[in-house]
Design an enzyme around this catalytic site. Structure first.
Site, PDB file in Angstrom:
ATOM      1  N   GLU A 153      61.051  26.162 -27.990  1.00 25.44           N
ATOM      2  CA  GLU A 153      62.189  26.895 -27.429  1.00 25.44           C
ATOM      3  C   GLU A 153      61.769  28.326 -27.100  1.00 25.44           C
ATOM      4  O   GLU A 153      61.191  29.041 -27.935  1.00 25.44           O
ATOM      5  CB  GLU A 153      63.364  26.901 -28.434  1.00 25.44           C
ATOM      6  CG  GLU A 153      64.569  27.652 -27.890  1.00 25.44           C
ATOM      7  CD  GLU A 153      65.882  27.360 -28.614  1.00 25.44           C
ATOM      8  OE1 GLU A 153      65.920  26.478 -29.491  1.00 25.44           O
ATOM      9  OE2 GLU A 153      66.872  28.048 -28.281  1.00 25.44           O
ATOM     10  N   ASP A 202      72.363  21.168 -33.114  1.00 26.09           N
ATOM     11  CA  ASP A 202      73.295  21.929 -33.949  1.00 26.09           C
ATOM     12  C   ASP A 202      73.978  23.036 -33.140  1.00 26.09           C
ATOM     13  O   ASP A 202      74.861  23.727 -33.641  1.00 26.09           O
ATOM     14  CB  ASP A 202      72.619  22.471 -35.214  1.00 26.09           C
ATOM     15  CG  ASP A 202      71.479  23.429 -34.923  1.00 26.09           C
ATOM     16  OD1 ASP A 202      71.166  23.647 -33.737  1.00 26.09           O
ATOM     17  OD2 ASP A 202      70.895  23.965 -35.888  1.00 26.09           O
TER      18      ASP A 202
HETATM   19  O1  KIV Z   1      70.696  22.722 -30.994  1.00 24.95           O
HETATM   20  C1  KIV Z   1      70.246  22.672 -29.842  1.00 24.95           C
HETATM   21  O2  KIV Z   1      70.967  22.458 -28.884  1.00 24.95           O
HETATM   22  C2  KIV Z   1      68.805  22.900 -29.671  1.00 24.95           C
HETATM   23  C3  KIV Z   1      68.208  23.256 -28.347  1.00 24.95           C
HETATM   24  C4  KIV Z   1      66.740  23.208 -28.389  1.00 24.95           C
HETATM   25  C5  KIV Z   1      68.666  22.667 -27.142  1.00 24.95           C
HETATM   26  O3  KIV Z   1      68.108  22.837 -30.625  1.00 24.95           O
END
Ligand code: KIV
Length: 296
Positions: A189, A52
């Site tokens: 993350e 997203d």
């Molecule tokens: O939306 C995203 O790009 C993510 C990251 C963990 C790369 O959720």
């Protein structure tokens, strides 16, 4: 495993699990369109996430909240067409799963049915175990996104997660509970490397790190950060592996100049009538006539 072996086979959860067991990390990137997906697959990527984050890097919004389900589905399906062999993860956008379980199952199912995903990612906390159970019961392969969660950024004190021993322990408890509830993979993350290592070693499913140190089973980064495109984040854990900004800008400048000068398109880039079809006295122009001078 060489590049040719990787692209020759469909990447499955089973294959990612085997990579975990063998201690051989796999690579993931975000991707949001067909052309890039083709290149990622040709380069041998194992896993693609249509994150997203597209709200930010593709649509130019300040947060991920603006990623809507319809655009996520459309672009995820485009990525699947470009990379049929990658392990493709769809990303549940803000409010597509927070309202109730029924909506969550219906929306997640669309990522499998309409976009051809292998799994669907949700930003989750320990309070979401019933949701994970319901999704898993419905047959949806859930990737549990723990650690820093951009959809909840407004409620988080800091970006880096699990800095204290208590927080690291809680993360481990949450990760194990997610797996017990049926999650088939975990994304961490901005988690401290030590805590991410503990999770990776403890759970039996693949753990993908994003800014969570070197010990995870796989790594994911946002494509724009890796390619040095506008919108790239300048954060500690990202590395720009190439800067495409200047080559792209220069190519567009050259194109604009040649169009304005009348040197593009030339004869070689034009279609021609059959010579005997040309009306009498009309020769095909081989280049543009000199531009008219603007009236004084
Ligand atoms: O939306 C995203 O790009 C993510 C990251 C963990 C790369 O959720």
């Amino acid at each position: 495993m060489g590049k040719d072996e990787i692209v020759a086979e469909k990447i499955t959860l089973g294959l990612l699990k085997r990579r975990k067991q063998m201690g051989r990390p796999f690579a993931a990137l975000t991707c949001y369109d067909y052309a890039m997906a083709v290149l990622l697959q040709e380069a041998g990527i194992e896993c693609i996430l249509v994150g997203d984050s597209l709200a930010q890097v593709v649509l130019g919004h300040p947060t991920t909240w603006q990623a809507r389900l319809d655009i996520m589905l459309t672009l995820t399906a485009a990525v699947r067409r470009g990379a049929p062999q990658a392990y493709l993860v769809g990303d549940m956008p803000f409010l597509s799963y927070q309202i109730n379980t029924e909506e969550a199952i219906r929306h997640a199912g669309r990522f499998l049915q309409e976009a051809g995903c292998d799994a669907v990612k949700f930003e989750l906390s320990g309070a979401d175990l019933d949701l994970v159970k319901a999704l898993s019961r419905a047959g949806i392969p859930v990737m549990a996104h723990l650690g820093y969660k951009p959809q909840y950024a407004g409620r988080l004190d800091s970006v880096v997660q699990a800095r204290t021993a208590d927080q690291a322990r809680q993360l481990l408890v949450d990760a194990e509970a997610m797996v017990d509830a049926g999650a088939c993979s975990i994304l961490l993350e901005c988690v401290t490397a030590c805590a991410a290592r503990a999770v990776t070693e403890r759970v039996c499913v693949p753990v993908i790190g994003c800014g969570s140190g070197p010990y995870c089973d796989g790594q994911v980064l946002v494509l724009h950060d890796v390619l040095g495109l506008p919108g790239a984040q300048k954060v500690k854990f990202c590395r720009e592996f190439v800067s495409l900004t200047d080559p792209i800008r220069q190519a567009v400048e050259t194109y604009c100049r040649e169009v304005r000068q009348g040197t593009f398109p030339d004869d070689a880039h034009s279609y021609h009538m059959k010579p005997d079809e040309l009306p009498d006295g009309v020769g095909e122009p081989t280049c543009r006539p000199e531009p008219q001078k603007p009236p004084a």
